[in-house]
Design a protein around this motif. Sequence first.
Motif, PDB file in Angstrom:
ATOM      1  N   VAL A   1      19.747 -27.038   2.251  1.00 30.10           N
ATOM      2  CA  VAL A   1      20.966 -26.273   1.978  1.00 30.10           C
ATOM      3  C   VAL A   1      21.560 -25.759   3.286  1.00 30.10           C
ATOM      4  O   VAL A   1      22.775 -25.836   3.509  1.00 30.10           O
ATOM      5  CB  VAL A   1      20.677 -25.080   1.029  1.00 30.10           C
ATOM      6  CG1 VAL A   1      21.936 -24.255   0.816  1.00 30.10           C
ATOM      7  CG2 VAL A   1      20.138 -25.581  -0.287  1.00 30.10           C
ATOM      8  N   ALA A   2      20.696 -25.279   4.167  1.00 30.57           N
ATOM      9  CA  ALA A   2      21.175 -24.734   5.433  1.00 30.57           C
ATOM     10  C   ALA A   2      21.912 -25.807   6.234  1.00 30.57           C
ATOM     11  O   ALA A   2      22.964 -25.541   6.829  1.00 30.57           O
ATOM     12  CB  ALA A   2      20.015 -24.174   6.244  1.00 30.57           C
ATOM     13  N   ASP A   3      21.371 -27.015   6.233  1.00 31.16           N
ATOM     14  CA  ASP A   3      22.057 -28.089   6.955  1.00 31.16           C
ATOM     15  C   ASP A   3      23.425 -28.361   6.350  1.00 31.16           C
ATOM     16  O   ASP A   3      24.403 -28.578   7.054  1.00 31.16           O
ATOM     17  CB  ASP A   3      21.216 -29.368   6.914  1.00 31.16           C
ATOM     18  CG  ASP A   3      20.032 -29.280   7.868  1.00 31.16           C
ATOM     19  OD1 ASP A   3      20.042 -28.366   8.724  1.00 31.16           O
ATOM     20  OD2 ASP A   3      19.103 -30.101   7.741  1.00 31.16           O
TER      21      ASP A   3
ATOM     22  N   TYR B   1      18.039 -20.154  15.509  1.00 31.29           N
ATOM     23  CA  TYR B   1      16.737 -19.529  15.708  1.00 31.29           C
ATOM     24  C   TYR B   1      15.722 -20.091  14.705  1.00 31.29           C
ATOM     25  O   TYR B   1      14.571 -20.374  15.052  1.00 31.29           O
ATOM     26  CB  TYR B   1      16.851 -18.013  15.551  1.00 31.29           C
ATOM     27  CG  TYR B   1      15.550 -17.287  15.768  1.00 31.29           C
ATOM     28  CD1 TYR B   1      14.950 -17.277  17.023  1.00 31.29           C
ATOM     29  CD2 TYR B   1      14.903 -16.649  14.723  1.00 31.29           C
ATOM     30  CE1 TYR B   1      13.747 -16.628  17.224  1.00 31.29           C
ATOM     31  CE2 TYR B   1      13.698 -15.995  14.913  1.00 31.29           C
ATOM     32  CZ  TYR B   1      13.130 -15.992  16.164  1.00 31.29           C
ATOM     33  OH  TYR B   1      11.937 -15.358  16.365  1.00 31.29           O
ATOM     34  N   ALA B   2      16.186 -20.287  13.470  1.00 29.99           N
ATOM     35  CA  ALA B   2      15.303 -20.871  12.457  1.00 29.99           C
ATOM     36  C   ALA B   2      14.863 -22.263  12.885  1.00 29.99           C
ATOM     37  O   ALA B   2      13.691 -22.620  12.756  1.00 29.99           O
ATOM     38  CB  ALA B   2      16.019 -20.927  11.109  1.00 29.99           C
ATOM     39  N   ARG B   3      15.810 -23.024  13.421  1.00 28.24           N
ATOM     40  CA  ARG B   3      15.456 -24.370  13.896  1.00 28.24           C
ATOM     41  C   ARG B   3      14.410 -24.296  14.997  1.00 28.24           C
ATOM     42  O   ARG B   3      13.481 -25.083  15.057  1.00 28.24           O
ATOM     43  CB  ARG B   3      16.700 -25.090  14.416  1.00 28.24           C
ATOM     44  CG  ARG B   3      17.721 -25.433  13.346  1.00 28.24           C
ATOM     45  CD  ARG B   3      17.261 -26.618  12.524  1.00 28.24           C
ATOM     46  NE  ARG B   3      16.994 -27.768  13.373  1.00 28.24           N
ATOM     47  CZ  ARG B   3      17.918 -28.664  13.709  1.00 28.24           C
ATOM     48  NH1 ARG B   3      19.119 -28.564  13.238  1.00 28.24           N
ATOM     49  NH2 ARG B   3      17.608 -29.681  14.491  1.00 28.24           N
TER      50      ARG B   3
ATOM     51  N   PHE C   1      20.160 -17.116   6.519  1.00 29.03           N
ATOM     52  CA  PHE C   1      21.345 -17.805   7.029  1.00 29.03           C
ATOM     53  C   PHE C   1      22.241 -18.252   5.880  1.00 29.03           C
ATOM     54  O   PHE C   1      23.454 -18.012   5.884  1.00 29.03           O
ATOM     55  CB  PHE C   1      20.920 -19.012   7.865  1.00 29.03           C
ATOM     56  CG  PHE C   1      22.033 -19.966   8.140  1.00 29.03           C
ATOM     57  CD1 PHE C   1      23.071 -19.606   8.995  1.00 29.03           C
ATOM     58  CD2 PHE C   1      22.074 -21.213   7.536  1.00 29.03           C
ATOM     59  CE1 PHE C   1      24.118 -20.473   9.236  1.00 29.03           C
ATOM     60  CE2 PHE C   1      23.110 -22.086   7.777  1.00 29.03           C
ATOM     61  CZ  PHE C   1      24.135 -21.714   8.628  1.00 29.03           C
ATOM     62  N   ILE C   2      21.633 -18.861   4.879  1.00 29.09           N
ATOM     63  CA  ILE C   2      22.421 -19.373   3.749  1.00 29.09           C
ATOM     64  C   ILE C   2      23.168 -18.232   3.073  1.00 29.09           C
ATOM     65  O   ILE C   2      24.342 -18.344   2.721  1.00 29.09           O
ATOM     66  CB  ILE C   2      21.486 -20.051   2.736  1.00 29.09           C
ATOM     67  CG1 ILE C   2      20.880 -21.305   3.346  1.00 29.09           C
ATOM     68  CG2 ILE C   2      22.238 -20.406   1.472  1.00 29.09           C
ATOM     69  CD1 ILE C   2      19.676 -21.800   2.596  1.00 29.09           C
ATOM     70  N   GLU C   3      22.472 -17.112   2.911  1.00 27.49           N
ATOM     71  CA  GLU C   3      23.084 -16.022   2.160  1.00 27.49           C
ATOM     72  C   GLU C   3      24.216 -15.343   2.927  1.00 27.49           C
ATOM     73  O   GLU C   3      25.040 -14.656   2.340  1.00 27.49           O
ATOM     74  CB  GLU C   3      21.998 -15.025   1.730  1.00 27.49           C
ATOM     75  CG  GLU C   3      21.154 -15.632   0.627  1.00 27.49           C
ATOM     76  CD  GLU C   3      19.903 -14.848   0.304  1.00 27.49           C
ATOM     77  OE1 GLU C   3      19.763 -13.716   0.791  1.00 27.49           O
ATOM     78  OE2 GLU C   3      19.066 -15.381  -0.441  1.00 27.49           O
ATOM     79  N   GLU C   4      24.240 -15.540   4.254  1.00 30.54           N
ATOM     80  CA  GLU C   4      25.369 -15.023   5.022  1.00 30.54           C
ATOM     81  C   GLU C   4      26.628 -15.845   4.775  1.00 30.54           C
ATOM     82  O   GLU C   4      27.736 -15.369   4.992  1.00 30.54           O
ATOM     83  CB  GLU C   4      25.065 -15.053   6.524  1.00 30.54           C
ATOM     84  CG  GLU C   4      24.056 -14.024   6.979  1.00 30.54           C
ATOM     85  CD  GLU C   4      24.604 -12.613   6.917  1.00 30.54           C
ATOM     86  OE1 GLU C   4      25.819 -12.441   7.108  1.00 30.54           O
ATOM     87  OE2 GLU C   4      23.809 -11.692   6.659  1.00 30.54           O
ATOM     88  N   ASP C   5      26.441 -17.079   4.362  1.00 30.11           N
ATOM     89  CA  ASP C   5      27.595 -17.975   4.210  1.00 30.11           C
ATOM     90  C   ASP C   5      28.077 -17.996   2.780  1.00 30.11           C
ATOM     91  O   ASP C   5      28.070 -19.026   2.126  1.00 30.11           O
ATOM     92  CB  ASP C   5      27.208 -19.377   4.652  1.00 30.11           C
ATOM     93  CG  ASP C   5      26.978 -19.436   6.130  1.00 30.11           C
ATOM     94  OD1 ASP C   5      27.922 -19.743   6.853  1.00 30.11           O
ATOM     95  OD2 ASP C   5      25.856 -19.134   6.558  1.00 30.11           O
TER      96      ASP C   5
END
Length: 809
Positions: free
Chosen positions: A213-215, A476-478, A500-504
Motif C-alpha cells: 500500500v505504501a508503494d 526512513y521505513a525503507r 506513512f499510509i495514514e498520513e496520506d
Amino acid sequence: MKLGTLVLSLLATLFTVHGYHAEDPWPEAQKLLNNSIKRSDPIISSSNAFLFDYEIEENHLYIPADYSVEREELNYAQYWDSQATEWARVIYKFLTESSDHFNNPNATYVLAQMHLWSDYGIPHNKSLAYKYLNKYNELTNFSDASALFDLAVMHCTGFFGTIPVDPVKGLLFYQKSASLGDIRAKQALAYRYFAGINVPRDCNRALLLYREVADEVRNSYTDDQWNIMFPYVESYSVRIPDFSEGLLGRTLSSMALSTKRMATARPDITSSFLTKMNGGHVVLQFGLGNGGGGAFAPNTDEDNDDRLVDIFFTAWDDYKGTYAKGRNCERARRLLEFAYKEYDSELSILDDIQRFFYGKCLDLLGHLYFTGEGLDSPNIELAEKYLKRSDKVIESSQARSRSNIDLGIIQQFYYKNDTAAIRYYKRIVDSKTNNGIVHFQLANLTKKYPHLKLGDPFALMHTAYLRGYVPAIYEYARMTEQGINKRYNCEDTAYLFKSFIEEDEVVVAPHLKTAYAELLKGNSEVALWAYAQAAEQGIETALVSAAYLLYQLPYNFEEPQKTLPERMMMAIVYYTRAFKQDNLDAGVVAGDIYYLAGNYTSALSMYQSASLKFAPQAIWDLGYMYEHGLGVDKDFHLAKRYYDQVLEHNPKLYFAVKLSVWKLKLKSWLAWITAGKVSGWRKDDEHTVKNSAQPWYKQIVKSFQKAGRENSGGVSEDLRYSQHQQPQHREQHQRQQQQHQTAFSSIWERIESLGLQMEDLISIAFVLLIFLFSLAIRIIAARRGWNLNDMRFQVNGIGGNFEFQVIAI
Ligand SMILES: *[C@@H]1O[C@H](CO)[C@@H](O)[C@H](O)[C@H]1NC(C)=O
Ligand SMILES: *[C@@H]1O[C@H](CO)[C@@H](O)[C@H](O)[C@H]1NC(C)=O
Ligand SMILES: *[C@@H]1O[C@H](CO)[C@@H](O)[C@H](O)[C@H]1NC(C)=O
Ligand SMILES: *[C@@H]1O[C@H](CO)[C@@H](O)[C@H](O)[C@H]1NC(C)=O
Ligand SMILES: *[C@@H]1O[C@H](CO)[C@@H](O)[C@H](O)[C@H]1NC(C)=O
Ligand SMILES: *[C@@H]1O[C@H](CO)[C@@H](O)[C@H](O)[C@H]1NC(C)=O
Ligand SMILES: *[C@@H]1O[C@H](CO)[C@@H](O)[C@H](O)[C@H]1NC(C)=O
C-alpha cells in the motif's frame, strides 16, 4: 417546475405497463441522475466571495444522544410520506424497478450507495443498503473490489445491529477485495494481521501488505512533489470528541487534541482598516461567539495594535483551511499582498511583534508564490523577493524566518546551487519551524557531499521522520527495512509504513472528509459509516470517532445513552482497538462502558491494562474498584496505593487524591471499629453503585466541565439550536434541559444520585474537619514560621482545581 413534474409523471406512466416496466428503465434513470447533484458539500472552499462568514462553526457537530431503530424507521417513513420530491419518487421507482425486475447491476449499485451515503437526499437505510449491496455483489459475481470492501465492513461490524457480526465472511471479502486491488481492503487486512484481529498476529504478512500500500501511495505522487516539496494535506483525521475537550474532558484526558486545524481564535475585531481593501467589501471577523460577536458597526478611527497579527492569522486560516471552511489560497494571497503594500514602507515604525508577524506574512506570501497554490503557476522571482524580505524583517527581531527553507529549496532545485542551498538549510535546521523537510534534503545531500560532514543520512532521515515530514516516514521505513541501522525489526518497520499510509488520507481515506461534512449536515449515521470504513482501515482517530458516534459516556446526571447492545459492543471494540494504538483515554472509556453495563470483571481488566500505560484516570478507577470491591475483593491497602500513584502522574489532582486517601483510611478504621458490622448498615452498597452511572467523583468532575461548557456556549449556542431544526437535535437539547432542571431540583437527590451513602457523608464531614483543622494549623504555622513539610499544600499547582477537588471528596 410544474412542467418538469408533469414530464416526470408522464415518463413514469409511459414506462409502466401492467404495474411494472416492460423495459429496463435504467437508461432513463441514468439520464435523470446525470442531471442532478449527488451530494452537497457544506465545507466552503475556494469561493471568491470576499465575505468571511462564520455561519458554519467547525465544532458545531450534530451528534444525537440516543439511537433507536424505531425513530430511524419513523424518519424514513416520514421522508417518503411527506418530504420526498417528485424527482426522488420517480428516480427511486425507476431504480427499484430496474433492480427488482431486471436485476440490473448498475441500478442495484446506485441503490446501495444511495442508502449508504444518503445520495441525492434519499435517507440512509441500513437494511436496504445491505440488501442492495449484497445483491449487487452477487450480480457481479463478487468481482467489484470496492463493493466487496463495503460488504466486508458490513460483515465485520454487523452493520451496527443490522446483520449478525461475521468476521469470517468479513475477512474473506477483505481478502477478495484486496486481491482485486482495493487499497482500503489491503490496509484493513494489513491492520488485522498487525494487531491480531480475528486472525493470529502475523507481522510479516502485515508488513508485506503495508509495504504494498505504501508503494502505491508513494507512486501517487510525482517525483517533484516527493523530492522537492510535499503537497499540503488538508487533514480530516480527527477524533470527534476533540472538537470539545477530548474524550475525558480537559482535566482528565491524557491525549493531546487531534484538532490541529481549528480556526485561529482571535478576539473580535471589525477593522475598518481592512474594509479599505477590495473597495470596502471585506469584513473581517474572528471567533463569533467569543462574546459580543456580531457587531458589524465599523469603528472609523480604528488603530488596532494587532492588525498585522490579525492579518497573518486570517491569511493563515485561509491557507491551511479550517475544518468547516476549506482552503482558499487565493484569498490568503490577496490579503497578504495588501499587507505588503500597506506596511512595507512603515517597517521602521512597527514594534517587534508587529514586525515579526509582518515577516511571517511575507514568508507565507513567498511560499504561495513558490508553490503556486492559488495561482496558475509558481512565480519563483516574486517568491524569492518576498522570502528574502521576510528573512530580513524577522532577522532583526533575533529570530529566523521559515523562509530560509524555501530559499534553500529554490537554490537546490531551481538554480541547482547546492552550496547556497546548504547555507540556507544550516541556518534553519534547528528551528522549530523546520517540519523535517530540511533534514530530509540534507539526508540526500550528505550522500552527494560526504566531505562536508552534514551528518549521517540515517540519523537525518530519522529526525525528519520524528518531525513529521511525510516522505521521510516512507524513506526512513525503507531504510529500516533494508536494515541500515542493523537492527531490523518487523514490528517497527510495519508500524512506520502504517504511519506513512495514514498520513496520506487523500489517497487512502478521502471518506474522512465526507464523514466530517456529513456530521455538519446532521447525518450522523452516514458519518458513522464513513468513520467505520476508516476505522476498519486501522486509523486511530477514526476508531475513536466511530466509537464515539456509537456510544458516548453520559455526562453527570444524564441517563446512560439508550442504544442497541450491538452498537455498544462495537463501541467497546473500537475504543479498545484505539487503546491498543496508545490512546489511553479510549482504554478508560472502554472500561467505563463495561462498568456501566455492570461487567466489573472486564472493566477491571481494562483499567488494569490502561494503568500499565500510566493513564492516571485508569489508576484512580482501579483504586475505586478495590475500595468498593467491584470485580475484586475489597482491598483498602491496594486502593490507597493506586490513589497515591495517581498523584505521581497527575499532580494537579493533589487534593482529590489526598482527601480520597484520608476518606479511605477513615473507612477502614470504621470497618475495624465496627468489626465488619459496617457492611450491615450499608447493605445496598453494590446496588447504589451500580445505579449511579459512574464513580461519583467522575460525575462531579464531568458536571463541572459540563457547566463550564454550557456557560461558554451561551446564548448563541441556543440560537443555533433553534435555527437548525433537526428533530433529533432538538430532542437532545430538550432532554438536556430537562435533566438540568431535575438535577437542580433537590440537593439531597443529587447527593443520592452520586451514590454516596451515610457512611461516605460521615467520612466527608470528618475529612472536612481535618482539612479545616490542618488549614488552620497551616495558617498559624505560616505566621509563626514553623516548617511543616509534611503538610505542605501545593496551593500554586492547584489553582482553579482546588474547589472542585475539595467538593469531590
Ligand atoms: C451520464 O454522464 C456520463 C458522464 O458523466 C456519460 O458518460 C453518460 O453517457 C451519461 N449518460 C446518459 C444516459 O446521459
Ligand atoms: C428501511 O427501509 C425499509 C423498507 O422500506 C423499511 O421497512 C425500514 O423501516 C427502513 N429502515 C430504517 C431503519 O429506516
Ligand atoms: C453498467 O455500466 C457499465 C459501465 O459503467 C456498462 O459497461 C454496463 O453495460 C452497464 N450495465 C447495464 C446492464 O446497463
Ligand atoms: C457470473 O457467473 C455466472 C456463472 O458462474 C455467469 O453465467 C455470469 O455471466 C457471470 N456474471 C458476470 C457479471 O460476470
Ligand atoms: C552558488 O551560490 C553561492 C552563494 O550564493 C555563490 O557564491 C556561487 O557563485 C553560486 N554558484 C553557482 C555555480 O552559481
Ligand atoms: C536525491 O534527490 C534526487 C532528486 O532530487 C534523487 O534523484 C536522488 O535519487 C536522491 N539521491 C539519493 C542518494 O537519495
Ligand atoms: C463481560 O464482558 C466480557 C467481554 O465482552 C464477556 O466475555 C463477559 O461474558 C462479560 N461478563 C458479564 C458478567 O457480562
